[in-house]
Design an enzyme around this catalytic site. Structure first.
Site, PDB file in Angstrom:
ATOM      1  N   GLU A  61       3.373  -4.205  -2.081  1.00 44.57           N
ATOM      2  CA  GLU A  61       3.211  -3.942  -0.486  1.00 44.57           C
ATOM      3  C   GLU A  61       1.977  -3.003   0.028  1.00 44.57           C
ATOM      4  O   GLU A  61       1.552  -2.367  -0.794  1.00 44.57           O
ATOM      5  CB  GLU A  61       4.465  -2.885  -0.035  1.00 44.57           C
ATOM      6  CG  GLU A  61       4.785  -1.862  -1.253  1.00 44.57           C
ATOM      7  CD  GLU A  61       3.646  -0.577  -1.225  1.00 44.57           C
ATOM      8  OE1 GLU A  61       3.229  -0.386   0.103  1.00 44.57           O
ATOM      9  OE2 GLU A  61       3.453  -0.157  -2.326  1.00 44.57           O
ATOM     10  N   ILE A  84      -5.957  -4.703  -6.053  1.00 47.96           N
ATOM     11  CA  ILE A  84      -5.041  -5.824  -6.478  1.00 47.96           C
ATOM     12  C   ILE A  84      -5.803  -7.065  -6.730  1.00 47.96           C
ATOM     13  O   ILE A  84      -5.521  -7.873  -7.529  1.00 47.96           O
ATOM     14  CB  ILE A  84      -3.958  -5.806  -5.853  1.00 47.96           C
ATOM     15  CG1 ILE A  84      -2.809  -7.070  -6.021  1.00 47.96           C
ATOM     16  CG2 ILE A  84      -4.519  -6.331  -4.156  1.00 47.96           C
ATOM     17  CD1 ILE A  84      -2.490  -6.535  -7.547  1.00 47.96           C
ATOM     18  N   GLY A 130      -0.105   1.587  -5.010  1.00 45.14           N
ATOM     19  CA  GLY A 130       0.799   0.492  -4.593  1.00 45.14           C
ATOM     20  C   GLY A 130      -0.146  -1.052  -4.427  1.00 45.14           C
ATOM     21  O   GLY A 130      -0.798  -1.255  -5.382  1.00 45.14           O
ATOM     22  N   GLU A 131       0.199  -2.044  -3.610  1.00 44.56           N
ATOM     23  CA  GLU A 131      -0.637  -3.052  -3.447  1.00 44.56           C
ATOM     24  C   GLU A 131      -0.162  -4.040  -4.626  1.00 44.56           C
ATOM     25  O   GLU A 131      -0.806  -5.155  -4.568  1.00 44.56           O
ATOM     26  CB  GLU A 131      -2.255  -3.047  -3.530  1.00 44.56           C
ATOM     27  CG  GLU A 131      -2.860  -1.894  -2.704  1.00 44.56           C
ATOM     28  CD  GLU A 131      -4.348  -1.971  -2.979  1.00 44.56           C
ATOM     29  OE1 GLU A 131      -4.947  -2.763  -4.070  1.00 44.56           O
ATOM     30  OE2 GLU A 131      -4.843  -1.226  -2.222  1.00 44.56           O
ATOM     31  N   GLY A 132       1.016  -3.619  -5.398  1.00 43.11           N
ATOM     32  CA  GLY A 132       1.335  -4.524  -6.485  1.00 43.11           C
ATOM     33  C   GLY A 132       0.320  -4.367  -7.607  1.00 43.11           C
ATOM     34  O   GLY A 132       0.377  -5.121  -8.740  1.00 43.11           O
TER      35      GLY A 132
END
Length: 349
Positions: A172, A114, A315-317
């Protein structure tokens, strides 16, 4: 590296679940005049009408929720909320819970995916550990969060959204949070664990079966939540999911459009759609890794069409951040293209 936390100077406070419920029920709507003006300009641009497809829709969506006839993307914010889950004690993840804190450290040192993607799309990244990364209670044994802790997490997310933000991307991090998200989705849509259990960060067949059983056990324990989306979020969710819900809610009240990153973030925001018929109208979904599975099912139930596929499941945006490039391209076409009159191009007869 992530910048300092973006907390609003005018911090919002909630004293009860009823106050939160009221915020969820009283949602502003998009500016239809702005959307009409944007649609009118699209008709004048040097292209066949509708030929840019969803790019045209994205520009109207962006301007309608920003309440601007000319949308802008000067301040794009990525919020990644991190939290830990007591349900990991049930063996639902092949990764130890310590990885959550380790990855938060990695984010802060600029070493995660990210961090790299945020740079490429000109977005400001904020990583926010929720509840000091202390885990929720194991929701197969009791409610995941007390009412006070749940409200605090929601307000943490709410106050993290800057009023001057043009576009909010949500992400998240939390070992075990795919189980929390799946349990929440199962509760909201009144379905069994086997339908919502996914492989998350790499569960094998035995782990997948165990996860489904854990979901069903939690649903059995918390049967009273079936008609109350906020109680569902409190009892079987997680701190970072609650913060994501708060951020999504704040964005609606602050005229900020939102990009939701995949399954966990979308499940976290889903209670808004249960509490208000247009609760997620200001959001778009960044991606579905496949055309089947949890995210696809949830998107179908919520009426969200993903912008991307690409097999993304990190994930992680990361997916939400990648979607910013598409939204920037949509806006650039809308504001930068010449009209037929300006370019002296003949229109169709």
């Amino acid at each position: 590296m992530p910048s300092s936390l973006p907390f609003s100077n005018a911090a919002h406070h909630l004293g009860s679940m009823q106050e939160l419920r009221s915020l969820c029920h009283t949602l502003p709507q998009a500016d239809q005049a702005a959307q009409s003006a944007i649609a009118y300009r699209e008709q004048q641009l040097t292209k066949p009408e509708g030929s840019l497809g969803r790019l045209e829709e994205l520009t109207r969506w962006l301007g309608g929720w920003q309440r601007r006839t000319t949308p802008q993307l000067e301040n794009v914010q990525i919020l990644v909320f991190a939290g830990n889950h007591g349900v990991t004690q049930q063996g639902i993840s092949p990764w130890p819970a310590t990885v959550t804190a380790q990855m938060v450290s990695n984010f802060h040192h600029g070493g995660a995916a990210i961090n790299q993607i945020a740079k490429t799309v000109g977005a400001c990244l904020h990583v926010i550990p929720v509840h000091n990364l202390q885990p929720t209670a194991d929701f197969t044994q009791s409610a995941a969060m007390t009412e006070q802790d749940f409200l605090h997490a929601v307000m943490l997310g709410y106050n993290a959204v800057s009023s001057d933000c043009d576009l909010l991307c949500l992400g998240e991090m939390g070992i075990g949070n795919t189980t929390a998200a799946a349990t929440l989705a199962a509760a909201l849509f009144k379905e069994k664990g086997v339908i919502w259990a996914g492989r998350g960060t790499g569960a094998d067949d035995a782990g997948l079966k165990r996860k489904a059983a854990v979901i069903d056990k939690a649903l059995s324990l918390h049967q009273h939540i079936s008609s109350d989306p906020l109680e569902a979020a409190r009892c079987i969710g997680g701190y970072e999911l609650a913060a994501t819900l708060g951020a999504t809610l704040a964005a609606r009240h602050k005229n900020v459009p939102v990009v939701l990153d995949g399954f966990v973030c979308t499940a976290a925001a889903a209670p808004l759609a249960q509490l208000h018929p247009a609760g997620l109208a200001h959001t778009c979904l960044s991606h579905c890794a496949t055309t089947t599975g949890q995210t696809h099912r949830l998107a179908s139930y919520l009426g969200l069409e993903p912008l991307l596929g690409l097999g993304l499941r990190l994930g992680e945006g990361s997916g939400a951040a990648l979607a910013v490039s598409i939204i920037r391209a949509a806006l650039a076409c809308h504001t930068g293209m010449a009209t037929f009159t300006e370019a002296a191009v003949s229109q169709k007869t």
